[in-house]
Motif scaffolding. Structure first.
Motif, PDB file in Angstrom:
ATOM      1  N   GLU A  17       0.587  -1.077  -0.255  1.00  0.00           N
ATOM      2  CA  GLU A  17       0.158   0.143   0.054  1.00  0.00           C
ATOM      3  C   GLU A  17       0.883   1.275   0.140  1.00  0.00           C
ATOM      4  O   GLU A  17       0.427   2.293  -0.645  1.00  0.00           O
ATOM      5  CB  GLU A  17      -0.845   0.002   1.298  1.00  0.00           C
ATOM      6  CG  GLU A  17      -2.075  -1.015   1.143  1.00  0.00           C
ATOM      7  CD  GLU A  17      -1.308  -2.404   1.345  1.00  0.00           C
ATOM      8  OE1 GLU A  17      -0.487  -2.768   2.050  1.00  0.00           O
ATOM      9  OE2 GLU A  17      -1.930  -3.404   0.721  1.00  0.00           O
ATOM     10  N   GLU A  18       1.772   1.108   0.652  1.00  0.00           N
ATOM     11  CA  GLU A  18       2.695   2.544   0.801  1.00  0.00           C
ATOM     12  C   GLU A  18       3.451   2.625  -0.557  1.00  0.00           C
ATOM     13  O   GLU A  18       3.591   4.038  -0.889  1.00  0.00           O
ATOM     14  CB  GLU A  18       3.880   2.222   2.082  1.00  0.00           C
ATOM     15  CG  GLU A  18       3.232   2.547   3.081  1.00  0.00           C
ATOM     16  CD  GLU A  18       4.599   1.973   4.199  1.00  0.00           C
ATOM     17  OE1 GLU A  18       4.256   2.477   5.386  1.00  0.00           O
ATOM     18  OE2 GLU A  18       5.191   1.165   4.164  1.00  0.00           O
ATOM     19  N   ARG A  77       0.911   4.357  -2.700  1.00  0.00           N
ATOM     20  CA  ARG A  77       0.713   5.631  -2.640  1.00  0.00           C
ATOM     21  C   ARG A  77       1.955   6.394  -2.929  1.00  0.00           C
ATOM     22  O   ARG A  77       1.578   7.518  -3.651  1.00  0.00           O
ATOM     23  CB  ARG A  77       0.762   5.518  -0.810  1.00  0.00           C
ATOM     24  CG  ARG A  77      -0.479   6.654  -0.476  1.00  0.00           C
ATOM     25  CD  ARG A  77      -0.902   6.537   0.970  1.00  0.00           C
ATOM     26  NE  ARG A  77      -1.249   5.347   1.452  1.00  0.00           N
ATOM     27  CZ  ARG A  77      -0.794   4.695   2.518  1.00  0.00           C
ATOM     28  NH1 ARG A  77       0.088   5.170   3.373  1.00  0.00           N
ATOM     29  NH2 ARG A  77      -1.415   3.355   2.976  1.00  0.00           N
TER      30      ARG A  77
END
Lengths: 341, 341, 341, 341
Positions: C150-151, C154
């Motif tokens: 997810e990071e 992002r």
């Protein structure tokens, strides 16, 4: 209208303009082989009390980048603060021209912390790391603070004890000399600085900066770097003429004195105003202040100051050699008028 | 004393100097965001009959190198003659700043041979070879010859048919326009040139050259290259003011006209003298001549001409915007006097 | 003896060595035009579930520097952490080869802080500043931490929303995939990464790294950069053969699995020992621990771990594809023996 | 199938492959701090009869570019022929990595003309010109010709008398030693060569070239250039192991001997064929011949020779360490068969 954006929003001091006019006589050998350039270099040596090597260029970026690159192999690095002009405001010119790395450290009130420099010493001899070779400081710093003469000496000593050199970005060195009330010889020559970018443009010249080397051995090939840096002017005499006028009778200090005086007047008056928080410790012509957002909205266009930090409404105001008391007053009044609303 | 070393031994034309004086009024936004720079750029577009992109710099080397580099990736090359200024007289600035290669060819009377360019087309797409991307010519060439308008058009067409661009080093473009009696629009815009280094310094300015891009798409990032090339002047208005005066009422052509006229006078008179062999085909202000060695020994210091080839005693004499008939006569008499001995 | 200095102290995995031996049959077209290279590139596309562009090189520095430089103009910058390999351990190769700047930020547990990236957005379009163009992260990071999928997504989104690109230095990407238990397609392709340095050498190959581009438009000229980066091997087939073996039957993950398992075993056992403070949050094969100075003095030579910080006696221990339980045990016992004294 | 495209179409000599296998034992210090690298460097000093400085890299381009760049400031130039590999076949790597200029001269049968070098001496000290600093020659040259030992000595003397250095691109130095029947010590050490690119890959290694410096003072910082040149391999031992096998019992000369013998056999047989004009003066494994266009059309794909000049149907054929008589015969027969049609 006088702006407070930067001291380079100003024009040419009348005496310097006259020097350009006077230099416009007949033909001269191009590329710095003229008589005025010879004389201007001699005057630089007198100013510094030492037989220095001087190379005139047209921008502060060129003075910094060409001077530094001439002392570096591409695997060597400079150490400076994160706020250093060479790091933030030269469009990456240093990296492209030198191929070298900038090791930047968190500034302490615009100044470099000796311990941050020392951290890089562990990598000496290790080919995985760019080798620290030059400490580069700015005097006056970009945040308006100053190094004392003792601090400069300490940095020079640290450099020399570790096979490094000390460079000073002196785009506003005149303002520093005036504010600290020391001669440039005491501040630069006597402390052991190896290389100086000596500013002219911001302090009354039309165009002109000087790379000053205090070690002729190290700068013996600098002329090749200047040419390769695209800064060998053919009609060099017109830069040299400006420098001659700049140095004559201390005009350069006189100019800085006015800029500083106006800066300090502005600082003092601003700090009396409600809602404005002037940053401490600024003794030259660069003034930082946190102001109300409405001041930025209403007055930035007209007075041309620079918004430094949008979040905290921090603005930078710079006075120059030709700023007059009434220029400052006109700004102060405009602020007061806004506050009365 | 007027020298014949180069046209940049001259000073500033009085009208251009006056423009500098006139521009010295109050404060202006620095770094080219001033009103004079805006106007000067507009005048350039008028001159070329096209909405061109103009960037002012301080040296011819900077105009050439920054302009060319902005159009190149480091694996791409320029093709030019062995005698091109970019190849021989810029101290390697091109290679350092662009990282790119110069593919130089044997010149034919100072000019490039189209077949020599075509030889490089075999390497297109082969990663072992620098990829030819720009043809760079000089107008006036370094040997004093000229490309016709048709020749320039042919080179531009060749370039565009092969995914290449055409650059003109116009350090002495004014002299070419005058000698060929064509407008710069016809010579440059209409032929399809992509990039021009438009000279000012050699033809009466104090300091000033312009990078002119005829393709705004290609030059949309040129401002970053100029900054990184250390050529973004803070007090840009004083360069722009010079360009405004330079272009006003055709001063730039007037200046070149005088230089050419004096060059041709010098050429004609020299060719009448015994023992001097003037090179053919020179229609501007650059004159090459084979002379007796005693002329070099006795007169080089005083008249400052340039010894081009020691073996054949080939000298180069350049006249400039301010060369007067009596300056040429004084040289001619000195030669005659030597010959009478 | 197995060392804990770095995973590249290890040798070649037997299957990979066998692939080199098998590839040694007769003649092949040089410079990557051979059949094995073609196949190896196809396998890379299969691995990533996308038609990627793959370029093999011989060092991690080359993979990072050549890949990044191919996406940059010299006035553009990368943003990464202060601890990034590209910033600290590549001898300044990035700056020299690309001419570009590194904007490094203070790492948070080895990872980049999105707010630190955003600070650079204020300078967009301002030619005084290097223009942020690529975010570069390492997965696994240099301090042994990991970005979640997810990071990474992002960061890719942030990059793309701001006309930037995302690069991942994957010298230890295999260890990250294993530790997070996600496929490389999910971690890299699906998150929108633009460029990956895919490591091989540290994880069982003799010599081999891959530049993987997920945007063929952007990488269409990468082959020229690889050649100019001096990394176009003539006998490329022997690198490609290694990659084929590396990917076959998931050997690359198997190798990383062993390294991670041994790293975690080492971490767990170390943390049971008195006087040793193991850093948290390390899930791969890189283990940091503060130890007694006597451990460094007595065991560094023999076990070859790396002293990271002299002041706090912080050491780094790295396990590799061929580290065995008895290798770890032998280190643990040596420590215990010292403590019994 | 054996190709005649280049000697690097071949694979790995069995003894060298065995050395890689043997080196794959346990862990070693990375980045060249291993025992095999130490030994390989010692063997190099023995080979040259002098305590030389040796740096292993992976491509000939890297050997040339890194070695040369380490001896140059960016305003300095190398002088070589137009056909030099460093000028034509390294994708512009030299210019990008060093920032320096290549002054190339018209070759005479692939070799440099001393008078062409001397022409550049007039510019010494003139900052408008790149300063000639290194003469770079190839032995064997790119056109298959050879410098005699006396010629190399003369070039070294010329260099040293003019504050220059002599570099030899020895990608095919082994073939030269064999063809001239002189030791490499006599050819390189004793003539005064300063820097050698010592080839391995083309002559039986998998991957490996060596930068050999004969002046340890000049090369004391070369390790930083190699790292910055992205060529510091972590598992260096596998390059060093190859070099150890390469030098042991003169394998490198044995390999070249076969290549040369096959080259000469090919040359002699080709010259007997009608319609084929073999270029004179080729004593190694590189053979140039003008052939009928039908030979190119029919046989280039199968035998993989290189079309050098399309206009004159000039092809280049290269034999290698593993070329057998039957390989050559098979090519000769194919040509004969075509001619019988």
């Amino acid at each position: 209208m006088k702006m407070f954006k930067s001291d380079n929003a100003s024009g040419i001091h009348p005496k310097i303009l006259q020097a350009i006019i006077d230099a416009n006589q007949g033909h001269e050998h191009p590329y710095g082989n003229d008589r005025l350039t010879k004389r201007a270099k001699e005057e630089m040596s007198k100013l510094f009390g030492k037989d220095v090597d001087t190379y005139f260029v047209t921008t502060g970026t060129a003075a910094n980048v060409i001077g530094l690159a001439s002392l570096l192999r591409p695997y060597e690095a400079i150490v400076c603060t994160d706020t250093a002009h060479i790091n933030t405001d030269e469009g990456g010119a240093f990296e492209l021209f030198s191929g070298s790395k900038i090791l930047y450290t968190a500034n302490k009130n615009g100044k470099i912390d000796i311990n941050d420099i020392k951290k890089h010493f562990v990598s000496i001899g290790d080919e995985h790391r760019s080798q620290p070779r030059i400490i580069s400081i700015s005097q006056t710093t970009e945040t308006g603070s100053l190094y004392t003469v003792e601090e400069i000496k300490r940095l020079a000593d640290l450099a020399h004890q570790n096979n490094m050199l000390l460079h000073v970005d002196g785009a506003r060195i005149a303002n520093a000399c005036v504010a600290l009330n020391v001669s440039i010889k005491e501040m630069i020559t006597d402390t052991g600085v190896d290389l100086l970018s000596f500013g002219g443009t911001k302090n009354g010249m039309m165009v002109g900066e000087a790379i000053v080397s205090f070690n002729k051995d190290l700068s013996k090939n600098l002329k090749f770097y200047r040419k390769q840096g695209m800064q060998l002017l053919s009609k060099m005499r017109f830069i040299s003429a400006q420098f001659l006028a700049y140095l004559e009778d201390g005009l350069w200090l006189e100019n800085a004195e006015n800029a500083n005086k106006m800066g300090q007047y502005l600082k003092n008056e601003l700090s009396k105003l409600p809602g404005i928080k002037v940053k401490d410790d600024m003794k030259t012509n660069i003034i930082f202040a946190h102001v109300g957002k409405y001041i930025i909205d209403e007055l930035q266009d007209k007075f041309g100051f620079y918004l430094f930090d949008q979040e905290t409404n921090l603005i930078r105001l710079v006075t120059s050699f030709d700023t007059k008391k009434e220029d400052v007053d006109s700004l102060l009044e405009a602020i007061k008028k806004l506050e009365e609303r």
